[in-house]
Write an enzyme that holds these catalytic residues in place. Sequence first.
Site, short mmCIF file in Angstrom:
data_model
loop_
_atom_site.label_atom_id
_atom_site.label_comp_id
_atom_site.label_asym_id
_atom_site.label_seq_id
_atom_site.Cartn_x
_atom_site.Cartn_y
_atom_site.Cartn_z
CB CYS A 226 -0.96 0.01 1.19
SG CYS A 226 -0.13 0.21 2.79
CG HIS A 263 -4.12 10.78 12.31
ND1 HIS A 263 -5.26 10.00 12.17
CD2 HIS A 263 -3.49 10.73 11.10
CE1 HIS A 263 -5.32 9.52 10.94
NE2 HIS A 263 -4.25 9.94 10.27
CG HIS A 266 -7.50 5.44 8.57
ND1 HIS A 266 -6.68 6.45 8.09
CD2 HIS A 266 -8.66 6.04 8.96
CE1 HIS A 266 -7.33 7.61 8.19
NE2 HIS A 266 -8.52 7.38 8.69
CG ASP A 270 -6.94 -4.68 3.50
OD1 ASP A 270 -6.32 -4.47 4.57
OD2 ASP A 270 -6.96 -3.84 2.56
NE ARG A 279 -4.02 -2.88 4.42
CZ ARG A 279 -4.27 -1.63 3.97
NH1 ARG A 279 -3.38 -0.67 4.13
NH2 ARG A 279 -5.43 -1.36 3.37
CB CYS A 281 -2.88 1.49 6.77
SG CYS A 281 -2.14 2.38 5.40
#
Length: 309
Positions: A226, A263, A266, A270, A279, A281
């Site tokens: 990704c 932050h 996310h 998947d 996952r 990310c």
Amino acid sequence: MEKLATFAGGCFWCMVKPFDKYDGVKKVISGYTGGHTKNPTYEQVCTDTTGHIESVQITYDDNVISYNELLDIYWNQIDPTDEGGQFNDRGEKYKTVIFYHDENQKEIAIKSKEDLEHSGIYEDKIATTIVPAKVFYEAEQCHQGYYKKNKEHYDRYYKGSGRFDFVKRNWAKKNLTDLQYQVTQNDMTEKPFENEYYDNKEEGIYIDIVTGDVLFSSKDKFDSGCGWPSFTKAIDNECVVGRYDYSHGMKRVEVRSKEGDNHLGHVFDDGPKELGGIRYCINSASLKFIPKDKMKDNGYEDYEYIFNK
């Protein structure tokens, strides 16, 4: 040589912990000073009629920690532009004041304030005053070391008062790059494949770049394709929290660091099915990588067990 430093920065509960953790700081006492009433009580000071201000008095060894360093810690805990108190705590008793104990401290404090004014960090004028130290009255025992005695209440108060968010964002503004600040404080997302850790294969841990809290391990990192660092799990589920994010026309689960409320990225469903299908990310800009062989040097020896399984 042992010396005294006295600072007022709003609620004295919140001004002890920041100094307590530093080498060279011998003692931090909560109390009242600057007023005219002898031996004031907490209830009297709360009326704003005694002239006293909630303060902390620090006994320190200037061979280990300098007065300048104490001032740096002090400025990082307060909003020096607030003339009417600190955060949700309003009134004279919560004003910010530096009480100097000798001419050397006075000169250093004035120079430190001038440097802050010229730094451009704040748009408004610095309201913190610098005055001679007066008699310091120790507060009641129930107020001493409050962050240790009443941790849960202290944590709620520190965050609920507005100090936590201000201090965190102010620290981030001073110490992070623009990208790191935008990602951690304004929930932005960095570019895929153009970030520091997406293809990092070295063994080690990933910590919150703001708080230093341990978040992820290289043992749980995998190449998802990704363009961002991907992990199957956090080191401890208590160190991260998730909440729904409805940005960009999507319903996603945002990941934030629990203690720092920064932050991170996310979480998606998947990931590798054989490893739980999750996952994480994560933005590289929200992380700092500590290599396995540097963990002890950086104070993370308690997490070496991860690589001994």
